[in-house]
Design an enzyme around this catalytic site. Sequence first.
Site, mmCIF file in Angstrom:
data_model
loop_
_atom_site.group_PDB
_atom_site.id
_atom_site.type_symbol
_atom_site.label_atom_id
_atom_site.label_comp_id
_atom_site.label_asym_id
_atom_site.label_seq_id
_atom_site.Cartn_x
_atom_site.Cartn_y
_atom_site.Cartn_z
ATOM 1 N N LEU A 102 0.860 -1.178 0.000
ATOM 2 C CA LEU A 102 0.000 0.000 0.000
ATOM 3 C C LEU A 102 0.895 1.225 0.000
ATOM 4 O O LEU A 102 1.947 1.225 0.644
ATOM 5 C CB LEU A 102 -0.905 0.037 1.239
ATOM 6 C CG LEU A 102 -2.076 -0.951 1.330
ATOM 7 C CD1 LEU A 102 -2.839 -0.733 2.633
ATOM 8 C CD2 LEU A 102 -3.014 -0.803 0.147
ATOM 9 N N ASP A 103 0.494 2.263 -0.709
ATOM 10 C CA ASP A 103 1.271 3.501 -0.699
ATOM 11 C C ASP A 103 1.386 4.025 0.728
ATOM 12 O O ASP A 103 0.479 3.844 1.549
ATOM 13 C CB ASP A 103 0.600 4.562 -1.567
ATOM 14 C CG ASP A 103 0.534 4.159 -3.030
ATOM 15 O OD1 ASP A 103 1.316 3.281 -3.435
ATOM 16 O OD2 ASP A 103 -0.320 4.715 -3.756
ATOM 17 N N ARG A 104 2.474 4.695 1.012
ATOM 18 C CA ARG A 104 2.712 5.196 2.371
ATOM 19 C C ARG A 104 1.563 6.049 2.917
ATOM 20 O O ARG A 104 1.149 5.863 4.061
ATOM 21 C CB ARG A 104 4.029 5.978 2.411
ATOM 22 C CG ARG A 104 4.353 6.534 3.792
ATOM 23 C CD ARG A 104 5.781 7.002 3.884
ATOM 24 N NE ARG A 104 6.073 7.490 5.236
ATOM 25 C CZ ARG A 104 7.276 7.565 5.764
ATOM 26 N NH1 ARG A 104 8.323 7.184 5.069
ATOM 27 N NH2 ARG A 104 7.449 8.014 6.985
ATOM 28 N N THR A 119 -1.542 5.873 2.243
ATOM 29 C CA THR A 119 -2.809 5.140 2.181
ATOM 30 C C THR A 119 -2.956 4.247 3.400
ATOM 31 O O THR A 119 -1.988 3.648 3.869
ATOM 32 C CB THR A 119 -2.863 4.281 0.899
ATOM 33 O OG1 THR A 119 -2.691 5.120 -0.242
ATOM 34 C CG2 THR A 119 -4.189 3.542 0.792
#
Length: 311
Positions: free
Chosen positions: A128-130, A132
């Site tokens: 997951l993107d940081r 998010t």
Amino acid sequence: FFLGKWHGRRLTEKNPIPMASLLSPSRPLKSIIRRCFNLRTNFIICRPGGWFSTTYKSNNLSHKSRQSGNGLQVLYSDNHVLGILKEAGIPCCPDGSRDEDILTQAKKYIKKAFNKPGDVYLGLVHRLDRPTSGVMIFARTSKAAKRLSQAFRTGKVEKIYLAIVNGLPPESGSFEDRIIPDPATNSVKVCSTTSSVEGKTAKLTFRRLNTFITPGNRELSLVRVDLQTGRKHQIRAQFAKRGFPILGDLKYGGRDNTWKERKDTKPDDFVRRIGLHACYVRVTHPVAEKGDIIIEAEVPKEWKRLGIHLY
């Protein structure tokens, strides 16, 4: 309503049902449905409208969340798989920032909870993107890591996100583009599938659930996103390309978080949060006879200021 309009409907998979008048989950309604249909009910509430969905209660594995000693929220755990809630602003794995990552936190949890000596194995099977938040799954064995990685890579995992976007996107639709990484800016570029530029295909479908007007008189929309591929920054870049950047996502043209406009909010409360949350993951258990794993994560508490609730 349920018995009248939906009686006889086949309920063997997740079926979203629009219920514009449903404002909050009703205990009597939930108990009636459970007794009559042996169904587990999940709610995504977005005032003044809402969505009601049902999932057939079969051999699917779905555990209640619990808090670990180091603050890690565990959503699911067995001998092969660990599911946790990643908070926004925490990296998935070690990076140049030297901030503690969610993989390290999860290893500490496994070591302490199960009294594991020496180094703990935990396989990172997706990311997951940081900025998010949401569900993350780890493999506790190498065999599970191989099978789960293949499931994510081949698109055999059902992934649902909730996104708060700027503006008013269509009620429903789909995006299909090509994603091209840009290492210089740690971002991606979105190109049409008809473009001659090479890139990986990125697909998603979406449905607009509700709209909001913020205290600063800005229009926002709550969108459900069903991710069909898992490219880097995919949801963020594809919505921004159409003029609907994710709330707070400055990298892709989004404005500051709406909560900063509120007088009761500290200036730095949401610096690292964007309006994107991985709320649901369904994947076949790496040990085949165990059926499917369903893991869900409640929305961040800050979202509830806009009247958004998962349950």
